[in-house]
Design a protein around this motif. Structure first.
Motif, PDB file in Angstrom:
ATOM      1  N   UNK A   1       0.827  -1.187   0.000  1.00 34.10           N
ATOM      2  CA  UNK A   1       0.000   0.000   0.000  1.00 34.10           C
ATOM      3  C   UNK A   1       0.869   1.248   0.000  1.00 34.10           C
ATOM      4  N   UNK A   2       0.582   2.174  -0.909  1.00 35.73           N
ATOM      5  CA  UNK A   2       1.304   3.434  -0.964  1.00 35.73           C
ATOM      6  C   UNK A   2       0.475   4.529  -0.291  1.00 35.73           C
ATOM      7  N   UNK A   3       1.172   5.540   0.225  1.00 36.34           N
ATOM      8  CA  UNK A   3       0.472   6.679   0.802  1.00 36.34           C
ATOM      9  C   UNK A   3       1.014   7.956   0.163  1.00 36.34           C
ATOM     10  N   UNK A   4       0.328   9.064   0.413  1.00 33.33           N
ATOM     11  CA  UNK A   4       0.725  10.340  -0.169  1.00 33.33           C
ATOM     12  C   UNK A   4       1.953  10.905   0.538  1.00 33.33           C
ATOM     13  N   UNK A   5       2.606  11.842  -0.136  1.00 31.78           N
ATOM     14  CA  UNK A   5       3.810  12.469   0.427  1.00 31.78           C
ATOM     15  C   UNK A   5       3.521  13.118   1.778  1.00 31.78           C
ATOM     16  N   UNK A   6       2.427  13.875   1.872  1.00 30.75           N
ATOM     17  CA  UNK A   6       2.152  14.579   3.123  1.00 30.75           C
ATOM     18  C   UNK A   6       1.881  13.593   4.259  1.00 30.75           C
ATOM     19  N   UNK A   7       1.293  12.430   3.918  1.00 28.32           N
ATOM     20  CA  UNK A   7       1.054  11.414   4.936  1.00 28.32           C
ATOM     21  C   UNK A   7       2.375  10.783   5.380  1.00 28.32           C
ATOM     22  N   UNK A  80      -5.495  12.589 -11.331  1.00 29.58           N
ATOM     23  CA  UNK A  80      -6.230  13.735 -10.792  1.00 29.58           C
ATOM     24  C   UNK A  80      -5.692  14.089  -9.411  1.00 29.58           C
ATOM     25  N   UNK A  81      -5.492  15.387  -9.179  1.00 30.20           N
ATOM     26  CA  UNK A  81      -4.993  15.877  -7.894  1.00 30.20           C
ATOM     27  C   UNK A  81      -6.170  16.394  -7.063  1.00 30.20           C
ATOM     28  N   UNK A  82      -6.303  15.876  -5.847  1.00 33.01           N
ATOM     29  CA  UNK A  82      -7.400  16.304  -4.986  1.00 33.01           C
ATOM     30  C   UNK A  82      -6.912  17.042  -3.743  1.00 33.01           C
ATOM     31  N   UNK A  83      -5.635  16.859  -3.408  1.00 36.75           N
ATOM     32  CA  UNK A  83      -5.081  17.492  -2.213  1.00 36.75           C
ATOM     33  C   UNK A  83      -3.725  18.099  -2.540  1.00 36.75           C
ATOM     34  N   UNK A  84      -3.503  19.313  -2.099  1.00 39.64           N
ATOM     35  CA  UNK A  84      -2.233  19.998  -2.282  1.00 39.64           C
ATOM     36  C   UNK A  84      -1.491  20.079  -0.956  1.00 39.64           C
ATOM     37  N   UNK A  85      -0.181  20.034  -1.017  1.00 43.68           N
ATOM     38  CA  UNK A  85       0.654  20.246   0.156  1.00 43.68           C
ATOM     39  C   UNK A  85       1.368  21.579  -0.025  1.00 43.68           C
ATOM     40  N   UNK A  86       1.103  22.517   0.871  1.00 47.82           N
ATOM     41  CA  UNK A  86       1.736  23.831   0.830  1.00 47.82           C
ATOM     42  C   UNK A  86       2.801  23.860   1.916  1.00 47.82           C
ATOM     43  N   UNK A  87       4.051  24.121   1.515  1.00 42.81           N
ATOM     44  CA  UNK A  87       5.156  24.045   2.466  1.00 42.81           C
ATOM     45  C   UNK A  87       5.983  25.322   2.465  1.00 42.81           C
ATOM     46  N   UNK A 201      17.079  17.891   6.541  1.00 39.04           N
ATOM     47  CA  UNK A 201      15.622  17.991   6.384  1.00 39.04           C
ATOM     48  C   UNK A 201      15.162  17.040   5.278  1.00 39.04           C
ATOM     49  N   UNK A 202      14.063  16.343   5.519  1.00 37.42           N
ATOM     50  CA  UNK A 202      13.476  15.447   4.508  1.00 37.42           C
ATOM     51  C   UNK A 202      12.512  16.262   3.658  1.00 37.42           C
ATOM     52  N   UNK A 203      12.966  16.627   2.472  1.00 36.76           N
ATOM     53  CA  UNK A 203      12.177  17.510   1.620  1.00 36.76           C
ATOM     54  C   UNK A 203      11.089  16.749   0.858  1.00 36.76           C
ATOM     55  N   UNK A 204      11.268  15.456   0.723  1.00 39.06           N
ATOM     56  CA  UNK A 204      10.290  14.618   0.030  1.00 39.06           C
ATOM     57  C   UNK A 204      10.163  13.319   0.815  1.00 39.06           C
ATOM     58  N   UNK A 205       9.093  12.578   0.605  1.00 42.42           N
ATOM     59  CA  UNK A 205       8.945  11.296   1.291  1.00 42.42           C
ATOM     60  C   UNK A 205       8.027  10.381   0.500  1.00 42.42           C
ATOM     61  N   UNK A 220      -1.966   3.339  10.112  1.00 43.57           N
ATOM     62  CA  UNK A 220      -1.437   3.461   8.752  1.00 43.57           C
ATOM     63  C   UNK A 220      -2.521   3.136   7.729  1.00 43.57           C
ATOM     64  N   UNK A 221      -3.328   2.127   8.024  1.00 39.74           N
ATOM     65  CA  UNK A 221      -4.377   1.716   7.082  1.00 39.74           C
ATOM     66  C   UNK A 221      -5.384   2.839   6.853  1.00 39.74           C
ATOM     67  N   UNK A 222      -5.546   3.718   7.840  1.00 42.07           N
ATOM     68  CA  UNK A 222      -6.464   4.853   7.683  1.00 42.07           C
ATOM     69  C   UNK A 222      -6.009   5.806   6.578  1.00 42.07           C
ATOM     70  N   UNK A 223      -4.721   5.756   6.247  1.00 41.94           N
ATOM     71  CA  UNK A 223      -4.196   6.631   5.196  1.00 41.94           C
ATOM     72  C   UNK A 223      -4.592   6.153   3.795  1.00 41.94           C
ATOM     73  N   UNK A 224      -5.078   4.952   3.694  1.00 45.71           N
ATOM     74  CA  UNK A 224      -5.353   4.369   2.369  1.00 45.71           C
ATOM     75  C   UNK A 224      -6.315   5.241   1.576  1.00 45.71           C
ATOM     76  N   UNK A 225      -5.940   5.511   0.325  1.00 50.64           N
ATOM     77  CA  UNK A 225      -6.766   6.307  -0.572  1.00 50.64           C
ATOM     78  C   UNK A 225      -7.151   5.415  -1.747  1.00 50.64           C
TER      79      UNK A 225
END
Length: 380
Positions: A1-7, A80-87, A201-205, A220-225
Motif C-alpha cells: 500500500x502506498x500513501x501520499x507524500x504529506x502522509x 487527478x490531484x485532490x489534495x495539495x501540500x503547501x510548504x 531535512x526530509x524535503x520529500x517522502x 497506517x491503514x487509515x491513510x489508504x486512498x
C-alpha cells in the motif's frame, strides 16, 4: 500500500525526522489561507511549484487541481490531484538521497544512499555506480549508530560541517525506525537536504507498506486512498484474490503464484499476451471463483480465458461449481479453455460435462495444448 507524500511526512516526523512546515489544502482558496500560516515569502506547492506571492500560489493551485498531473510515475492520462501540500520554502545547500528497502538476496533491510540527491536513483546507479552507498541492516539489531555514521561520512558531509555526520546519522536512524516499526516495503527520501542552517531535512517522502502486515497498523491503514488504487485490484482484494492487471488479451485464472507465473510464461511462449495475473489461492471457494470470473470478464481487452487449476488443497470440483455459477451470471462472449488436474479433477469434469457448459468451453488436460488453444482463439 502506498500513501501520499504529506502522509509519509506525518509518519516520519513522529519518529523524529525533520520535515518542512506545511499544510494541506483541497482548493485554491484554502491553499492561499494555509500559505498565510507559513512564515516567509517563498512557499512550495504540490506539483512542485515555487511561489513568491499569494496570487501566484493561488493560480498554481487552481491549475494543478483543474488538470491531471502527468509525471514519469503516472500513466499518459495522468492522475487527478485532490489534495495539495503547501510548504515553507527552504534554502538548499546540498541534496542527498536516502532509502530503506528489503533486499531479496540477503533477505534483510538495506539502505541505499548517495550524495547525489534530487535525481532518480536508477540514473545515479547507471552514470555514477561508485556513488551509491549500500548498507545491509541486521533486522534483529536494527540500524546501529556506527553504520549510520559510516553512511554520513561516505557521503562527505563532514566536509560541509564537522557536526553534520552526527546530525545525519540521527536522521538516518529515525527513518530506519519508521521503516521497521511500520512494516514498510519502501521508504525513500529524495531529496534529503542540508539547509542553510546545516540541518538535515526530509524535503520529500515516499512510503509503501507490506499489506500483509496492515492489520498491525490500523493508524497506517487509515491513510489508504482507494481513489489512487486500481478499482479492479481493490475489488479483487475484497475476495482475497491476488490480482494484477496487465496489457494482454488472454484472461488467466490460476491457483498458486508459481503456477500463475508459469501459465503466463507459456502463454507468451506460444505468442499470446496475458491480460492479468490472478491467483485464486489454495483456499479458493466457489464464491471466490465466481468473483474472479467476473473480474476477468469486466476487462474489455479479454478475448479468451484460460482457467488452469491444479487441485491440491483446493478441490477441482469446487472450482467447477464456481465456474458454472459464474457462467449463469455473466453474459460471456469469449471462448474459455479449462485445465483441471489433481484433487477431484475427474469429479470436476463430470460436473462440467453434465451441465449446460459442455458446449461453451474447451476442456484440455495438457497445459501446453491448453495454452496453444487459448492463443489460437485470440489469433483465430
Amino acid at each position: 500500500m502506498k500513501i501520499h507524500e504529506y502522509q509519509g511526512k506525518e509518519v516520519i516526523a513522529r519518529f523524529g525526522a525533520a520535515v518542512p512546515l506545511g499544510y494541506t489544502a483541497k482548493s485554491a482558496e484554502e491553499a492561499a489561507l494555509q500559505a498565510a500560516r507559513i512564515p516567509g515569502d517563498i512557499k512550495v506547492g504540490g506539483g512542485v511549484k515555487v511561489c513568491k506571492t499569494p496570487d501566484e500560489l493561488k493560480q498554481h493551485a487552481a491549475r494543478i487541481l483543474a488538470n491531471p498531473l502527468i509525471t514519469p510515475q503516472t500513466s499518459a492520462e495522468g492522475q487527478r490531484v485532490k489534495t495539495l501540500l503547501i510548504e515553507q520554502g527552504t534554502v538548499i545547500k546540498k541534496e542527498l538521497y536516502f532509502s530503506v528497502l528489503v533486499d531479496r538476496e540477503s533477505k534483510k533491510p538495506m539502505i541505499l544512499a548517495s550524495a547525489e540527491g534530487g535525481m532518480d536513483i536508477e540514473e545515479v546507479s547507471e552514470k555514477h555506480p561508485d556513488k551509491i552507498i549500500q548498507e545491509t541492516v541486521d533486522p534483529l539489531l536494527g540500524l546501529r549508530n556506527f553504520q549510520a555514521l559510516r553512511i554520513a561520512y561516505r557521503m562527505g558531509l563532514d566536509a560541509i560541517d564537522p557536526k553534520l555526520p552526527a546530525k545525519a546519522a540521527k536522521c538516518f536512524m529515525s527513518l530506519y525506525r519508521a521503516f521497521s516499526e511500520n512494516d514498510c516495503a519502501l521508504l525513500e527520501i529524495n531529496p534529503m537536504i542540508i539547509n542553510g542552517d546545516n540541518e538535515v531535512v526530509c524535503l520529500d517522502c515516499k512510503m509503501s507498506f507490506d499489506e500483509n502486515a496492515l492489520y498491525r497498523h490500523p493508524d497506517i491503514e487509515k491513510y489508504r486512498d482507494l481513489d489512487e488504487e486500481n478499482a479492479v485490484e481493490t475489488e479483487a482484494a475484497k475476495w482475497n484474490l491476488n490480482f494484477i492487471k496487465l496489457d494482454g488479451n488472454i484472461g488467466c485464472m490460476v491457483n498458486g503464484a508459481g503456477l500463475a507465473m508459469a501459465t503466463m510464461d507459456i502463454i507468451k511462449y506460444y505468442g499470446g499476451e496475458p491480460a492479468n495475473f490472478l491467483d485464486v489461492g489454495g483456499g479458493a471457494t466457489a464464491e471466490r471463483v465466481e468473483a474472479a470470473f467476473k473480474i476477468i470478464t469486466e476487462d474489455p481487452n479479454v478475448k479468451a480465458i484460460f482457467i488452469n487449476i491444479f487441485g491440491g488443497i483446493v478441490r477441482c470440483d469446487m472450482i467447477a461449481e464456481g465456474i458454472i455459477e459464474a457462467f449463469k451470471k455473466v453474459n460471456l462472449r469469449v471462448p474459455v479453455v479449462v485445465r483441471l488436474q489433481g484433487n477431484n479433477a475427474d469429479k470436476a469434469k463430470t460436473i462440467i460435462n453434465g451441465s449446460e457448459l459442455k458446449d461453451k468451453l474447451v476442456m484440455i488436460d495438457d497445459i501446453t495444448e491448453a495454452a496453444k488453444k487459448s492463443v489460437a482463439f485470440v489469433k483465430g
